[in-house]
Design a protein around this motif. Sequence first.
Motif, PDB file in Angstrom:
ATOM      1  N   LEU A 273       0.813  -1.210   0.000  1.00  5.86           N
ATOM      2  CA  LEU A 273       0.000   0.000   0.000  1.00  5.86           C
ATOM      3  C   LEU A 273       0.852   1.269   0.000  1.00  5.86           C
ATOM      4  CD1 LEU A 273      -2.816  -0.970   2.526  1.00  5.86           C
ATOM      5  CD2 LEU A 273      -2.957  -0.892   0.034  1.00  5.86           C
ATOM      6  N   THR A 274       2.149   1.128   0.245  1.00  5.69           N
ATOM      7  CA  THR A 274       3.041   2.282   0.274  1.00  5.69           C
ATOM      8  C   THR A 274       3.361   2.764  -1.139  1.00  5.69           C
ATOM      9  OG1 THR A 274       4.075   1.504   2.318  1.00  5.69           O
ATOM     10  CG2 THR A 274       5.284   3.140   1.042  1.00  5.69           C
ATOM     11  N   ARG A 275       3.165   4.040  -1.374  1.00  2.48           N
ATOM     12  CA  ARG A 275       3.588   4.629  -2.652  1.00  2.48           C
ATOM     13  C   ARG A 275       5.076   4.934  -2.579  1.00  2.48           C
ATOM     14  NH1 ARG A 275       0.075   9.666  -4.445  1.00  2.48           N
ATOM     15  NH2 ARG A 275       1.286   9.348  -6.350  1.00  2.48           N
ATOM     16  N   VAL A 276       5.814   4.505  -3.567  1.00  3.67           N
ATOM     17  CA  VAL A 276       7.243   4.784  -3.644  1.00  3.67           C
ATOM     18  C   VAL A 276       7.459   5.821  -4.743  1.00  3.67           C
ATOM     19  CG1 VAL A 276       9.540   3.837  -4.013  1.00  3.67           C
ATOM     20  CG2 VAL A 276       7.785   2.446  -2.882  1.00  3.67           C
ATOM     21  N   ILE A 277       8.059   6.946  -4.372  1.00  3.44           N
ATOM     22  CA  ILE A 277       8.253   8.042  -5.323  1.00  3.44           C
ATOM     23  C   ILE A 277       9.722   8.422  -5.332  1.00  3.44           C
ATOM     24  CG2 ILE A 277       7.630  10.399  -5.935  1.00  3.44           C
ATOM     25  CD1 ILE A 277       4.992   9.984  -4.445  1.00  3.44           C
ATOM     26  N   ALA A 278      10.377   8.222  -6.471  1.00  3.84           N
ATOM     27  CA  ALA A 278      11.782   8.580  -6.641  1.00  3.84           C
ATOM     28  C   ALA A 278      11.870   9.999  -7.204  1.00  3.84           C
ATOM     29  CB  ALA A 278      12.468   7.587  -7.572  1.00  3.84           C
ATOM     30  N   ILE A 279      12.668  10.834  -6.560  1.00  2.29           N
ATOM     31  CA  ILE A 279      12.879  12.204  -7.020  1.00  2.29           C
ATOM     32  C   ILE A 279      14.196  12.226  -7.786  1.00  2.29           C
ATOM     33  CG2 ILE A 279      12.890  14.629  -6.385  1.00  2.29           C
ATOM     34  CD1 ILE A 279      10.379  13.166  -5.471  1.00  2.29           C
ATOM     35  N   THR A 280      14.137  12.476  -9.082  1.00  2.00           N
ATOM     36  CA  THR A 280      15.312  12.362  -9.942  1.00  2.00           C
ATOM     37  C   THR A 280      15.639  13.684 -10.618  1.00  2.00           C
ATOM     38  OG1 THR A 280      14.141  11.806 -11.992  1.00  2.00           O
ATOM     39  CG2 THR A 280      14.549  10.002 -10.454  1.00  2.00           C
TER      40      THR A 280
ATOM     41  N   PRO B 204      10.604  -1.514  -9.663  1.00  2.00           N
ATOM     42  CA  PRO B 204      10.119  -1.179 -11.007  1.00  2.00           C
ATOM     43  C   PRO B 204       8.739  -0.540 -11.018  1.00  2.00           C
ATOM     44  CG  PRO B 204       9.959  -3.543 -10.609  1.00  2.00           C
ATOM     45  CD  PRO B 204      10.726  -2.970  -9.454  1.00  2.00           C
ATOM     46  N   HIS B 205       8.017  -0.653  -9.886  1.00  2.00           N
ATOM     47  CA  HIS B 205       6.673  -0.085  -9.800  1.00  2.00           C
ATOM     48  C   HIS B 205       6.677   1.347  -9.271  1.00  2.00           C
ATOM     49  CE1 HIS B 205       7.820  -1.573  -5.886  1.00  2.00           C
ATOM     50  NE2 HIS B 205       6.931  -0.764  -5.336  1.00  2.00           N
ATOM     51  N   ALA B 206       7.860   1.895  -8.958  1.00  2.00           N
ATOM     52  CA  ALA B 206       7.936   3.220  -8.354  1.00  2.00           C
ATOM     53  C   ALA B 206       7.473   4.306  -9.313  1.00  2.00           C
ATOM     54  CB  ALA B 206       9.361   3.511  -7.894  1.00  2.00           C
ATOM     55  N   GLU B 207       6.992   5.399  -8.744  1.00  2.00           N
ATOM     56  CA  GLU B 207       6.661   6.586  -9.517  1.00  2.00           C
ATOM     57  C   GLU B 207       7.853   7.533  -9.465  1.00  2.00           C
ATOM     58  OE1 GLU B 207       2.232   7.659  -8.655  1.00  2.00           O
ATOM     59  OE2 GLU B 207       3.042   6.682  -6.866  1.00  2.00           O
ATOM     60  N   VAL B 208       7.966   8.382 -10.471  1.00  4.90           N
ATOM     61  CA  VAL B 208       9.132   9.251 -10.590  1.00  4.90           C
ATOM     62  C   VAL B 208       8.699  10.696 -10.762  1.00  4.90           C
ATOM     63  CG1 VAL B 208      11.126   9.844 -12.039  1.00  4.90           C
ATOM     64  CG2 VAL B 208      10.622   7.444 -11.518  1.00  4.90           C
ATOM     65  N   VAL B 209       9.359  11.572  -9.999  1.00  5.68           N
ATOM     66  CA  VAL B 209       9.208  13.010 -10.190  1.00  5.68           C
ATOM     67  C   VAL B 209      10.538  13.536 -10.718  1.00  5.68           C
ATOM     68  CG1 VAL B 209       8.891  15.248  -9.065  1.00  5.68           C
ATOM     69  CG2 VAL B 209       7.446  13.306  -8.412  1.00  5.68           C
ATOM     70  N   VAL B 210      10.506  14.181 -11.869  1.00  2.62           N
ATOM     71  CA  VAL B 210      11.715  14.695 -12.506  1.00  2.62           C
ATOM     72  C   VAL B 210      11.869  16.176 -12.148  1.00  2.62           C
ATOM     73  CG1 VAL B 210      12.909  15.116 -14.687  1.00  2.62           C
ATOM     74  CG2 VAL B 210      11.493  13.069 -14.406  1.00  2.62           C
ATOM     75  N   VAL B 211      13.048  16.530 -11.631  1.00  2.00           N
ATOM     76  CA  VAL B 211      13.326  17.908 -11.238  1.00  2.00           C
ATOM     77  C   VAL B 211      14.267  18.555 -12.253  1.00  2.00           C
ATOM     78  CG1 VAL B 211      14.241  19.423  -9.427  1.00  2.00           C
ATOM     79  CG2 VAL B 211      13.047  17.306  -8.806  1.00  2.00           C
ATOM     80  N   THR B 212      13.930  19.760 -12.658  1.00  4.54           N
ATOM     81  CA  THR B 212      14.766  20.517 -13.587  1.00  4.54           C
ATOM     82  C   THR B 212      14.780  21.976 -13.168  1.00  4.54           C
ATOM     83  OG1 THR B 212      15.141  21.051 -15.923  1.00  4.54           O
ATOM     84  CG2 THR B 212      12.861  21.016 -15.167  1.00  4.54           C
ATOM     85  N   THR B 213      15.597  22.763 -13.825  1.00  8.01           N
ATOM     86  CA  THR B 213      15.543  24.209 -13.676  1.00  8.01           C
ATOM     87  C   THR B 213      14.962  24.780 -14.968  1.00  8.01           C
ATOM     88  OG1 THR B 213      17.779  24.548 -14.545  1.00  8.01           O
ATOM     89  CG2 THR B 213      17.565  24.205 -12.167  1.00  8.01           C
TER      90      THR B 213
END
Length: 377
Positions: A107-114, A246-255
Motif C-alpha cells: 500500500l506504500t507509494r514509492v516516489i523517486a525524485i530524480t 520497477p513499480h515506483a513513480e518518478v518526479v523529474v526535477v529541472t531548472t
Amino acid sequence: MSAVVADDVRRAVAAVIDPELRRPLGELDMVRDIVVSDAVARVGIALTIVGCPAADRIEQDVRDAAASVPGVSEVAVDVGVMTPAERSALVERIRGTRRMAFTADSLTRVIAITSGKGGVGKSTLTANLAVALAMRGLAVGLIDADVHGFSIPGLLGLTDDDGRPPQPTRLNDLMLPPVAYGVKTISIGMFLPPEASPAVAWRGPMLHRTVQQFLTDVHFGDLDVLLIDMPPGTGDVAISVGQLLPHAEVVVVTTPQAAAADVAVRSGVVARQTGQSILGVVENMAGFTLPDGTAFDLFGGGGGTAVAAALSSDTETVPLLGSVPLSRALREGGDTGVPVVVGAPDDESSRMISTIAHAIASTRRSWAGRSLPVSRA
C-alpha cells in the motif's frame, strides 16, 4: 481494590507508543510487573536495548500514563532491558507482521525524485516535500540514495553539535531510522566514520547493496509514502532502484534553463525503461518577484514545461506539478536544517512546495494488474 487499579495501570501503560517502533508497549511485550499499594504504582518496563535513545521519553510517557489512572497518586518506574532472547523474538515478530518493504502490492507509494544533473536543488526539494507530506498527516519515509553526495540529514537538521547525523538504533540486524519533522529518514551519512568530510568512493555492486539494505533492513513501519532522493544522472543507483522498485513513480526535477531541461528528460526516459511511471515534473529555481514588483528570471523560463512535454506522449500526459521560485528562505532553511515549509510557511517557495505536495497526495496510482492486499475472513 489495588488489583483493580493495577489492571487499569497496565492497560494505560500498555497503550503507550514506542517512539521508534511506533507500536504500543503492550504489543511489543515491554511491560513488566505492575504493583499498586497505598496509591503508589510501581511499573516495570523493559527497553529494547541498552542506551535506547528514546529511553527518557518512554519513561516519562509511562509515568504520565500511570499517573492518569484514578486511584494513583505516585508513580515509580523500574526500567530494565530485554534479554537477547526477548529481543530476537521481537525482531522476528516485527519482520513477520510487516509487509515486505515496498513490493508492487504494498500500500506504500514509492516516489523517486530524480534529476538529469546535479545542482538543480533536488535534495532540498525532496526534503521539503517529505516534510510537507508529513504535515498533511501522511506516514512518510525518506531514503537518501544519493550515496556519493548525501545531504538529506543536514537538510532535515538530523545532526549533532559536531554536524554528525545520528546512527539508527539497531535491534539485532534490524535498523530503526531517525525521525525529523515526522519523516523517518535513512542515509549513508549515518554510518560513516567521524571525519571532518567523510567521502564514499564506491562502485556499482556496493551501491546496489546499500540501496537494497535500505529497502530491506530498515524498519520504516507502515508508510503511506516513501520518497527516494536519487543521485543525479542515470548511473548505477538509478539502474538499481529501477530493478528493485520497477513499480515506483518518478518526479523529474529541472531548472528553467534549456540546457538543464534537455538533460532532465534523460532521467525520465531511463525510469520508463525500467518500468517506472512518471508522476510529473517540478521546475526548481524559477523566476521570482523583486520588491518593486518586477519579475526576475535568473535561469530563464519554460524548462519545466519543456520537460513535461518531451516526456508526454499521445497516450500519456506528464504534468508540470509546479514551479518553485528562487528563495532566500529556502536556501537558509537548507543551511540551518529547518525546512522552509516549517520555518517560513508563508514564503512563496514554501507555498509552491505545499501545492506540489497536495498534488502528489491527491494523485492515486493505478492498481490495474496488481493484487490487492486482502484476505478472506
